[in-house]
Design a protein around this motif. Structure first.
Motif, PDB file in Angstrom:
ATOM      1  N   THR A 113      28.331  34.468  75.836  1.00  0.00           N
ATOM      2  CA  THR A 113      28.707  33.240  76.888  1.00  0.00           C
ATOM      3  C   THR A 113      27.608  32.482  77.428  1.00  0.00           C
ATOM      4  O   THR A 113      26.238  32.938  77.151  1.00  0.00           O
ATOM      5  CB  THR A 113      29.488  33.665  77.997  1.00  0.00           C
ATOM      6  N   LEU A 122      33.589  30.934  76.713  1.00  0.00           N
ATOM      7  CA  LEU A 122      32.383  30.073  76.301  1.00  0.00           C
ATOM      8  C   LEU A 122      31.241  29.982  77.481  1.00  0.00           C
ATOM      9  O   LEU A 122      30.062  30.088  77.374  1.00  0.00           O
ATOM     10  CB  LEU A 122      32.596  29.023  75.773  1.00  0.00           C
ATOM     11  N   LYS A 155      23.372  29.590  70.654  1.00  0.00           N
ATOM     12  CA  LYS A 155      24.844  30.088  70.901  1.00  0.00           C
ATOM     13  C   LYS A 155      25.915  29.963  69.851  1.00  0.00           C
ATOM     14  O   LYS A 155      26.664  30.988  69.580  1.00  0.00           O
ATOM     15  CB  LYS A 155      25.241  29.280  72.110  1.00  0.00           C
ATOM     16  N   SER A 156      25.774  28.807  69.276  1.00  0.00           N
ATOM     17  CA  SER A 156      26.644  28.742  67.923  1.00  0.00           C
ATOM     18  C   SER A 156      26.330  29.784  66.877  1.00  0.00           C
ATOM     19  O   SER A 156      27.100  30.146  66.258  1.00  0.00           O
ATOM     20  CB  SER A 156      26.456  27.292  67.386  1.00  0.00           C
ATOM     21  N   LEU A 164      27.929  32.663  67.945  1.00  0.00           N
ATOM     22  CA  LEU A 164      29.443  32.645  67.811  1.00  0.00           C
ATOM     23  C   LEU A 164      29.885  32.855  66.103  1.00  0.00           C
ATOM     24  O   LEU A 164      30.788  33.782  66.067  1.00  0.00           O
ATOM     25  CB  LEU A 164      29.941  31.400  68.270  1.00  0.00           C
ATOM     26  N   GLN A 184      22.735  25.329  72.671  1.00  0.00           N
ATOM     27  CA  GLN A 184      23.962  25.397  72.006  1.00  0.00           C
ATOM     28  C   GLN A 184      23.533  25.820  70.388  1.00  0.00           C
ATOM     29  O   GLN A 184      24.787  26.322  70.128  1.00  0.00           O
ATOM     30  CB  GLN A 184      24.486  23.947  71.933  1.00  0.00           C
TER      31      GLN A 184
END
Length: 189
Positions: free
Chosen positions: A80, A38, A109-110, A113, A106
């Motif tokens: 990452t 991460l 990034k989420s 993911l 975040q």
């Protein structure tokens, strides 16, 4: 919106391996294989200041999101975040968000993911399909107001903590089960 509307998306380069002066350990350098974690707080390889001056290696700041554009197995599509300044190889896309708010980062990034399979499926090519900067830049991302992004990130963090606790409980239960099984087998003979 498209990712390119809210960020600058770049890539890196690999200095010639035949020039040892480029591989003196002075500057962090991320490979696509390092996108499986991460966060990146150290790199397996480092390049020299000469490599920065004489090649296309770009050093990205802390907070840059790095996506693997190609790689073996599950690597392509992994994301990452840099906790250190680092350059990347050409197999990585570097996302520098315009809005530097940590909750926004975040949230993005989420999103990546969660969208791992969709991002991977955008790859093209023969035996080893690849993504490219254009495909990453054109990724469409739903962008709610910052307050909603914060709420979503907090919820994801709470659920992730619960999942980690459940995994630890399951590991402990398996350990107990193995001990009981070993005891039963030992006492049976």
């Amino acid at each position: 919106c498209r990712l390119s509307e809210i960020s600058a998306v770049g890539t890196g380069a690999t200095p010639s391996r035949s020039n040892p002066a480029y591989w003196e350990p002075q500057v962090n350098w991320v490979t696509s294989g390092e996108t499986g974690q991460l966060f990146v707080n150290d790199t397996n390889e480092k390049v020299s200041f000469s490599a920065l001056k004489e090649t296309n290696v770009t050093v990205y700041p802390v907070g840059t999101l790095i996506i693997a554009m190609y790689g073996q197995g599950k690597t392509r599509g992994q994301i990452t975040e840099l906790l250190i300044e680092a350059g990347t190889n050409q197999a990585c896309a570097a996302i520098q968000l315009i809005n530097s708010n940590s909750h926004h980062r975040q949230y993005i990034k989420s999103f990546f993911l969660k969208a791992y399979d969709e991002v991977r499926s955008a790859a093209a090519g023969g035996a080893q399909p690849n993504l490219n900067v254009g495909k990453i830049s054109n990724t469409v991302i739903p962008i709610p107001p910052l307050s909603e992004q914060l709420r979503i990130v907090e919820k994801i963090n709470r659920l992730s903590t619960i999942c980690e606790q459940l995994q630890e409980c399951l590991r402990a239960a398996c350990d107990i089960q193995h001990c009981i099984t070993d005891e039963v087998i030992t006492n049976a003979f």
